[in-house]
Structures are given as structure tokens and as C-alpha cells.
Write a protein that holds these residues in place. Sequence first.
Motif, short mmCIF file in Angstrom:
data_model
loop_
_atom_site.label_atom_id
_atom_site.label_comp_id
_atom_site.label_asym_id
_atom_site.label_seq_id
_atom_site.Cartn_x
_atom_site.Cartn_y
_atom_site.Cartn_z
N LEU A 52 -7.79 -6.04 -0.75
CA LEU A 52 -6.45 -5.46 -0.67
C LEU A 52 -5.55 -6.26 0.26
CD1 LEU A 52 -7.46 -1.69 -0.29
CD2 LEU A 52 -6.75 -2.84 -2.38
N ASP A 53 -4.29 -6.31 -0.10
CA ASP A 53 -3.30 -6.95 0.76
C ASP A 53 -2.87 -5.94 1.82
OD1 ASP A 53 -1.22 -8.24 1.95
OD2 ASP A 53 -0.11 -8.66 0.11
N VAL A 54 -3.07 -6.29 3.09
CA VAL A 54 -2.73 -5.37 4.18
C VAL A 54 -1.25 -4.99 4.14
CG1 VAL A 54 -2.58 -5.12 6.69
CG2 VAL A 54 -4.57 -6.22 5.67
N GLU A 55 -0.40 -5.94 3.80
CA GLU A 55 1.03 -5.65 3.73
C GLU A 55 1.31 -4.58 2.68
OE1 GLU A 55 3.42 -9.09 3.19
OE2 GLU A 55 2.71 -10.09 5.01
N HIS A 56 0.59 -4.64 1.55
CA HIS A 56 0.78 -3.64 0.49
C HIS A 56 0.30 -2.26 0.97
CE1 HIS A 56 1.24 -2.00 -3.50
NE2 HIS A 56 -0.01 -1.58 -3.50
N VAL A 57 -0.80 -2.23 1.71
CA VAL A 57 -1.31 -0.96 2.25
C VAL A 57 -0.27 -0.36 3.19
CG1 VAL A 57 -3.08 0.13 3.69
CG2 VAL A 57 -3.73 -1.63 2.03
N PHE A 58 0.30 -1.18 4.06
CA PHE A 58 1.31 -0.70 5.00
C PHE A 58 2.57 -0.20 4.29
CE2 PHE A 58 -0.09 -3.17 9.06
CZ PHE A 58 -1.23 -2.38 9.11
N GLN A 59 2.88 -0.80 3.14
CA GLN A 59 4.06 -0.36 2.39
C GLN A 59 3.88 1.07 1.86
OE1 GLN A 59 4.62 -3.32 -0.65
NE2 GLN A 59 5.46 -4.84 0.76
N GLU A 60 2.63 1.48 1.63
CA GLU A 60 2.37 2.81 1.09
C GLU A 60 2.30 3.89 2.16
OE1 GLU A 60 -1.05 2.74 -1.40
OE2 GLU A 60 -0.11 1.43 -2.90
N VAL A 61 2.38 3.50 3.43
CA VAL A 61 2.41 4.47 4.52
C VAL A 61 3.72 5.25 4.46
CG1 VAL A 61 2.58 4.70 7.04
CG2 VAL A 61 0.88 3.17 6.04
N GLU A 62 3.67 6.54 4.77
CA GLU A 62 4.87 7.38 4.72
C GLU A 62 5.71 7.16 5.99
OE1 GLU A 62 3.68 11.51 3.86
OE2 GLU A 62 1.83 10.63 3.12
N TRP A 63 6.42 6.05 5.99
CA TRP A 63 7.20 5.68 7.17
C TRP A 63 8.29 6.69 7.48
CZ3 TRP A 63 5.21 2.33 10.33
CH2 TRP A 63 4.35 1.34 9.84
N VAL A 64 8.82 7.32 6.44
CA VAL A 64 9.88 8.32 6.65
C VAL A 64 9.36 9.45 7.54
CG1 VAL A 64 11.30 10.07 5.52
CG2 VAL A 64 11.12 7.79 4.53
#
Length: 428
Positions: A266-278
Motif C-alpha cells: 500500500l502507498d502510505v500517502e493513499h492511506v493517509f488520504q483516506e483518514v477523516e481529516w475533517v
Amino acid sequence: MTTVLALLIFVASYVLIMTEKWNRALVALAGGVLLLMTKVYKWEEAFGFIDWETVALLFSMMVLVSITKKTGIFTFMAIRLAQLVKGRPVPLLAVTAVFTAVGSAFLDNVTTVLLFVPVLLSLIERLQLPAFPYLLTTIFSSNIGGTATLIGDPPNIMIGQAVEHFSFLSFMYHLGPVVVIIFLLTLTFIIMRFGSKLNYNPELARELMNMDAMEHLKVSRLLFQSLSVLVLTIIGFMMHPFIHMDITTIAVSGALLLLFLTDRELDVEHVFQEVEWVTLFFFMGLFMLVGGLETVGVIDELARGMVWISGGDLPITSMVMLWSSGLLSGVVDNIPFVAAMIPVVQELQGYGMMNVDPVWWSLALGACLGGNGTLVGASANVVVAGLAASHNQPISFIKFTLYGFPVLILSLVVSSIYVLLRYLLPFL
């Protein structure tokens, strides 16, 4: 003048969060910046008010679940559960409730409904069943199940971080028994109300039984890695009092371990993009807003007012906290309310209340269970409503409240009896 400004900014932000006309994270952060612009506090003070442990804990759980859901394990489990009851409507309702409650206790309720509701809507559409009873059950169960553990509902996470001697097991030990009672009573109420309207279609049930749940499960190294780390993290939460490591460190360690193990897949950046940052930024803005009230002394005055109302009597204070948090959380999102109440309870110790644990448990019960009162009472409710609307199954605010408010009152009555018998009897 500073006090008036802080209060106006807090109230205005709160109202805008309730109306949901703008993104709630944007509103909360804007309120925090306004407090900086009006010089209620400075940047270094604002960062000090943010509970970074709560933010880090939520972030870590989001990473763990984000990676685990890629294996399809949650979809597989939902389909297998539906097949276990052979597509029968009432047992499916009960299984939905149990699955959501348990998932909400150990993953957190917002994450659970995000994972489960799309699968549930697909299943009930396949069986041609009315969506409302199942969605109602999901919301009630997510808030009730999330009440049982430290990580189950955001208010509990905030309380757990605020009280050093509260562990993961503490929440299960103190809140678990009453949660089970309320869950069973609520499920009974729903089945009595909707059971006769859920018609069984043998032909559609056979089609469900012919589905291959394994098609949705990706059996791979990622599956074993993610499940192993997730289970180890939850075990770590339970062992927290014995290994002398705080739950945030355990959660962050689990998330980092899984990221390292899955780095090649998995791409770590892609995993971080799916985090509910809002959600995370909403928490940050919220802590800044409450910090403004703390700076100008409003929190201290609220604590004095509660002591004055209760006369310093622990049973009265606990009941006031339980019912006020329950009823108010039924009208507004419980997260801002708990953020404002935590420093109030902390201040009570300064007014002669040495044992405030019953007040903490009352706050947790009221805030988490109060989320069932209306459609905007908890974050999980809003998430389910959004998912339902996107599947052309909108939930009416008034229709939900007609069922949610009685469940809320029932929950508060049962909680009152429980708190009185377990904690307050010696003080009466």
C-alpha cells in the motif's frame, strides 16, 4: 469585554455547527482563529488547549481501519451474518444491532457505520425490506455500543484522556453492564414496533443464501497482517493498566507497525488520504473554542453554578450531569458539549468534591446515550443519514425524533437507577 467576545464566538460557532450550513470543522477552526484575532489568547495558548492525545488516538484508529477494510473483511462478515439468519427480517434486525454495537465498542461508532451501512443497504434492498427500521437500529446500536468502551464514542475518548486513572477496562467495567441492559431494552422496543411490518420473502432469501461471501474477501498477507495488528492493539488497550503504557501510545504504535508491514503493498500517502481529516480538524477547532471559555473564566463559573444548584451534594450533581448531558446531547452534537463539560467536572474537585468519578460516568452515559435523541445528536447519526440519502433512503428528522426521544428517556431512566444503585447509594 473579552468574556463577552469569547461567549459570542463560542455560541455563534455552536449554532453554525448545529445548522450544518457550513462544514463543522471549518466553523470550529474559524471560531478558534477569531479568538486569536480578538486576542482572547495567543497561538501558544491555543495549541496548549488542543488535546493532542485524543487527536493522535483517533488518527491511529482511522489508519488501522482504513488498511483493514481494504481486505473486504467487514463486507464478508456482514454478508455471512445475513446468511446465518437465512435472510429472515427480524433475526436480521437483531444481528444488525449486535454487529453494530460490538463494532462500535471496539472500532468506534463513526467508523463502524461508515463500513457497515452501505453493505446493510445493499442487503435490505436485495431482500426488498424497508430501510428505516434497520437504519434506526444501526444508529441506536452504534451510540449504545460505543458507550461501553473508551474508544467507542468520541466523548468517551475525551473523558478517558482527561482522567488519568480511567483505563480501557475501567469503561467496560463501569459502563458495560448498564449498556447491555439498555441495548436489550432498545432492541426489544424496535422489534415490537417494526417486527410485524417486516415481511419474509423466501425466494429473495434463497438468492441471498446463494451469494458467495468469499468473493468480497481478499485472502492475502495484508488480511493476516491487518487483523493481527488490529487485535493486538485492542488487547493492548485492555492490558493498559498492567503494561503501564497509555492507550494513545498503544494506538500510534499499532498504526505505525501496520504501515511498516504493508508499505510494499500500500502507498502510505493513499492511506493517509483516506483518514477523516475533517473530523480531526473539527476536534482541534473545538478544543480551541472551549479553551477560549476557560481563558476568560466561564468554565470556572459553570462549575460554581453546578455546585450552587446541587449544594455540593454528589448524588444531585451526578443526576444533574446525567440528565443535562443526555437532553442537551439529544439536541446538539455531543462532542462540543463534552468538550465544554470536562473542565467543569475538573473544577468541581476544587470546590470540595473529592470523589467525582460518579459525575464522570454520568457525563459519559448522558453524552453518549443522548446522541440517540435526534438525528443531529451524534456524529454517527449524521453519517448514517448522509449514507442513507445517497442511496435514496432519506431519514426524516421528525420521524427519527419520534423514535429517538423515547429511547433517550428510557436510556436516561435506566442509567439513573444504575448510577444511584452502584455509586450513590452510600451518599443518600
